[in-house]
Design an enzyme around this catalytic site. Structure first.
Site, short mmCIF file in Angstrom:
data_model
loop_
_atom_site.label_atom_id
_atom_site.label_comp_id
_atom_site.label_asym_id
_atom_site.label_seq_id
_atom_site.Cartn_x
_atom_site.Cartn_y
_atom_site.Cartn_z
N TRP A 79 -13.89 -6.81 1.17
CA TRP A 79 -13.22 -5.60 0.72
C TRP A 79 -13.96 -5.01 -0.49
O TRP A 79 -14.71 -5.69 -1.16
CB TRP A 79 -11.75 -5.84 0.40
CG TRP A 79 -11.38 -6.88 -0.61
CD1 TRP A 79 -11.11 -8.20 -0.38
CD2 TRP A 79 -11.17 -6.69 -2.02
NE1 TRP A 79 -10.76 -8.83 -1.55
CE2 TRP A 79 -10.79 -7.93 -2.57
CE3 TRP A 79 -11.27 -5.57 -2.87
CZ2 TRP A 79 -10.52 -8.10 -3.94
CZ3 TRP A 79 -11.00 -5.73 -4.22
CH2 TRP A 79 -10.62 -6.99 -4.73
N SER A 80 -13.77 -3.71 -0.71
CA SER A 80 -14.51 -2.94 -1.73
C SER A 80 -16.01 -3.16 -1.60
O SER A 80 -16.69 -3.56 -2.56
CB SER A 80 -14.03 -3.31 -3.14
OG SER A 80 -12.75 -2.80 -3.39
N TYR A 90 0.83 -1.20 0.00
CA TYR A 90 0.00 0.00 0.00
C TYR A 90 0.87 1.26 0.00
O TYR A 90 1.64 1.50 0.93
CB TYR A 90 -0.94 0.01 1.20
CG TYR A 90 -2.05 -1.02 1.14
CD1 TYR A 90 -2.36 -1.69 -0.04
CD2 TYR A 90 -2.81 -1.32 2.27
CE1 TYR A 90 -3.36 -2.63 -0.10
CE2 TYR A 90 -3.84 -2.26 2.21
CZ TYR A 90 -4.11 -2.91 1.03
OH TYR A 90 -5.12 -3.84 0.98
N GLY A 107 -16.36 1.70 -10.32
CA GLY A 107 -16.60 2.73 -9.33
C GLY A 107 -17.65 2.35 -8.31
O GLY A 107 -18.14 1.22 -8.28
N SER A 122 -5.97 -14.09 1.73
CA SER A 122 -6.79 -13.10 1.04
C SER A 122 -6.96 -13.57 -0.40
O SER A 122 -6.00 -14.00 -1.04
CB SER A 122 -6.08 -11.73 1.08
OG SER A 122 -6.81 -10.75 0.39
N ASN A 123 -8.20 -13.53 -0.88
CA ASN A 123 -8.51 -13.88 -2.28
C ASN A 123 -8.15 -15.33 -2.62
O ASN A 123 -7.66 -15.60 -3.72
CB ASN A 123 -7.79 -12.91 -3.22
CG ASN A 123 -8.05 -11.46 -2.88
OD1 ASN A 123 -9.17 -11.00 -2.96
ND2 ASN A 123 -7.00 -10.74 -2.48
#
Length: 306
Positions: free
Chosen positions: A215-216, A52, A225, A148-149
């Site tokens: 997430w998101s 990040y 978006g 993650s993922n």
């Protein structure tokens, strides 16, 4: 603040996880204000990753915590991730150890509460991951581990070699991006939603006491978006606004409450750097939608019921 149980239901943590991906854009003063805005509302779980802002997000966060004597490290839950490099993935033992050491240095702490493998590595050697986890746990540098993922079989491959429980899986999840629900609903149908893209990861997570971190949570498919206020999801936004008025809250809170209503006991990762928006998201954890309301939003997002 709603709490959820993770680590085989033994660890009670906030349902809201403060996502730190964009903290690299902030200066020290704004970072300190943001930190206090989160902590004053009970949001003490922070999600980082070594990539990040090229490590700057961890660095700014660590500096802010170190310079504020009112913030105690033991009152924070700090999570970071590793494995993504520029142009490739690396889950070798060497990289995992070096990544954690780098995160600890930037965060100015002696340990991570949680370390996640950020993405699956096609060249993974699970024995190396196991060795890295053993070393990190024995040294006290990492207390809990997760992924993650990851799909269920990728997790099973890791579990064959590692000794530590994998307690978390971070997965993209929002009202429009919810195939892990849709493929379980549109069973035995020839529809887009019936395609199982993740190996039934939602059911797997519930069976194995793995907490899903969404997430998101406000993202449209294919990174187009935020769906809130977007004409592409006019029906969904209309329904959200009706429920926001019913519950006396914001559209953001209703969209987040939809995630919390699922009995899997998910956590939600925020992505904002605005204290006022963070407050809206945190307020969502106290809203309990009815079954009918949950399904109304699901259908308004474009999903099907057989």
């Amino acid at each position: 603040m709603k709490m959820v149980w993770i680590d085989e239901r033994r660890w009670n943590v906030p349902a809201i996880v403060v996502g730190c991906m964009r903290l690299g854009e902030m200066d020290g003063k704004r970072m300190n204000a943001f930190l206090h805005a989160a902590l004053e509302q009970g949001a003490n779980y922070f999600d980082h990753a070594d990539i990040y802002a090229g490590g700057k997000s961890e660095e700014i966060f660590g500096q802010a915590v170190r310079e504020d004597s009112s913030i105690k490290r033991e009152d924070l839950i700090i999570q970071s991730k590793c494995g993504i490099c520029k142009g490739f993935y690396d889950l070798s033992k060497k990289h995992i150890i070096e990544s954690v050491d780098g995160s600890l240095k930037r965060l100015q702490t002696d340990y991570l509460d949680v370390l996640l493998i950020h993405r699956p590595d096609a060249l993974i050697e699970p024995e190396e991951v196991a060795s890295a986890f053993d070393e990190l746990e024995k040294s006290g540098k990492v207390r809990h581990f997760g992924v993650s993922n990851h799909k269920p079989m990728q997790i099973e491959l890791l579990k064959r070699y590692i000794e530590q429980p994998l307690i978390i899986n971070q997965l993209q999840f929002s009202l429009p991006v919810s195939n892990m629900v849709a493929n379980g609903m549109e069973v035995n149908m020839e529809t887009e939603g019936s395609i199982d893209r993740d190996g039934s990861v939602l059911d797997y997570s519930r069976l194995h006491d793995m907490t899903i971190q969404a997430w998101s949570p406000f993202q449209m498919p294919n990174w187009q978006g935020c769906f809130l206020g977007n004409d592409a999801y006019a029906d969904l936004n209309e329904k959200i606004e009706v429920l926001a008025e019913t519950y006396g809250t914001s559209a953001t809170a209703i969209a987040a409450a939809w995630i919390f209503r699922h009995p899997a006991g998910m956590q939600l990762i925020t992505g904002t750097t605005k204290p006022e928006r963070l407050k809206e998201i945190i307020a969502s954890s106290d809203i309990v939608l009815t079954r009918e309301e949950w399904y109304q939003l699901y259908l308004a997002a474009g999903h099907l019921l057989p």
